[in-house]
Scaffold this active site. Structure first.
Site, PDB file in Angstrom:
ATOM      1  N   ASP A   4      12.172  -6.639  -7.779  1.00  0.00           N
ATOM      2  CA  ASP A   4      13.239  -7.554  -6.948  1.00  0.00           C
ATOM      3  C   ASP A   4      13.589  -8.255  -7.054  1.00  0.00           C
ATOM      4  O   ASP A   4      14.975  -8.681  -6.468  1.00  0.00           O
ATOM      5  CB  ASP A   4      13.371  -5.924  -5.753  1.00  0.00           C
ATOM      6  CG  ASP A   4      11.883  -6.945  -4.900  1.00  0.00           C
ATOM      7  OD1 ASP A   4      11.332  -7.284  -5.437  1.00  0.00           O
ATOM      8  OD2 ASP A   4      12.119  -5.691  -3.412  1.00  0.00           O
ATOM      9  N   GLU A  44      -0.610 -10.022  -3.600  1.00  0.00           N
ATOM     10  CA  GLU A  44      -0.213 -11.070  -2.969  1.00  0.00           C
ATOM     11  C   GLU A  44      -0.347 -12.142  -2.047  1.00  0.00           C
ATOM     12  O   GLU A  44      -0.275 -11.368  -0.914  1.00  0.00           O
ATOM     13  CB  GLU A  44       1.731 -10.687  -3.082  1.00  0.00           C
ATOM     14  CG  GLU A  44       2.271 -11.935  -2.613  1.00  0.00           C
ATOM     15  CD  GLU A  44       4.239 -12.123  -3.264  1.00  0.00           C
ATOM     16  OE1 GLU A  44       4.678 -12.868  -3.670  1.00  0.00           O
ATOM     17  OE2 GLU A  44       4.616 -10.778  -3.111  1.00  0.00           O
TER      18      GLU A  44
END
Length: 271
Positions: free
Chosen positions: A51, A189
């Site tokens: 995204d 992340e």
């Protein structure tokens, strides 16, 4: 015989085998047919239709505005260019968080309309019901913990996550929950490298890091960042492997100059 000629298509099972034998997994993003062909032919194991297309393709400040229809468009373009890599698609913000039925509908649309091989969903315990519902339909799910950009307004910052003990403990619990539910992998992340090592050792499924140190089972970067197309983004974890911004700028500038000077097209380039 090379590894590439032995393996016709990377699957979730092959990624698991790679972790089991200690072979690192290479991952990059792609959002269109032409880039996907190049990334796949270069030998990348997993391609994420992220995204992050919201940022690098559409120019939005965050990943939030991109729609399910737009993600399916990008994913179907990528799938057409890929022969070997596993293609994973982000389910975009607002298409799975609040309702497991909506999550399932979104995941089914991505798989049916794009031809991709798996979906990725951000979050842990708070989206457990949605993850289970998608997995129950036979759709492979990749998790995503740590810095989850779809929740950026909750965090208020893109700084490193899980530095405090309580958040690190929750991340480990969420990672184990994802594995128990049946996720085939999890992205970590922007978390401390020591935490990545701990999670990767405790999970049997592969971890894929971005800004999470060298001990994840694989690494992923945004292709526009690592190729130097997007020069504004300069996080500590990013290694630039090319300076395409400069190369493209110079090439296009030369084309403009040649057109102005009536040097292009010349006699050999005319019919």
């Amino acid at each position: 015989m090379s590894v590439h000629s032995e393996i016709k298509r990377i699957t979730t099972h092959i990624l698991q085998e790679m972790k089991n034998r200690g072979e690192k997994i290479s991952c990059l993003t792609a959002y269109d047919y032409s880039m996907a062909r190049i990334v796949d032919a270069a030998g990348v194991d997993l391609i994420l239709v992220g995204d992050s297309a919201s940022n690098v393709m559409a120019g939005h400040e965050t990943t939030l505005p991109i729609t399910l229809d737009q993600m399916i468009y990008h994913a179907s373009s990528v799938v057409k260019g890929v022969k070997r890599a596993l293609v994973v698609v982000d389910i975009p913000f607002g298409s799975y968080q609040g309702n497991s039925s909506e999550a399932l509908r979104s995941a089914i649309r991505i798989m049916k309309e794009s031809g991709a091989h798996a979906v990725k969903m951000e979050g842990g315990a708070e989206i457990k019901e949605s993850i289970i519902r998608v997995l129950s339909a036979g759709i492979p799910v990749m998790g995503h913990l740590g810095l989850t950009p779809q929740s950026i307004y909750k965090f208020g910052t893109y700084s490193v996550r899980a530095k405090e003990d309580d958040e690190a403990t929750k991340l480990i619990e969420d990672a184990k929950m994802l594995e128990q539910c049946g996720a085939f992998s999890v992205v970590l992340e922007k978390i401390p490298a020591a935490l990545t090592k701990k999670v990767s050792e405790q999970l049997t499924i592969p971890t894929v890091g971005i800004g999470a140190g060298p001990d994840a089972d694989g690494q992923i970067l945004v292709v526009h960042d690592m190729l130097g197309i997007n020069k504004e983004f300069k996080p500590r974890f990013l290694r630039r492997y090319a300076d395409l911004d400069t190369i493209m700028h110079e090439a296009i500038g030369q084309y403009v100059a040649d057109v102005k000077a009536v040097d292009f097209p010349n006699a050999k380039e005319s019919y």
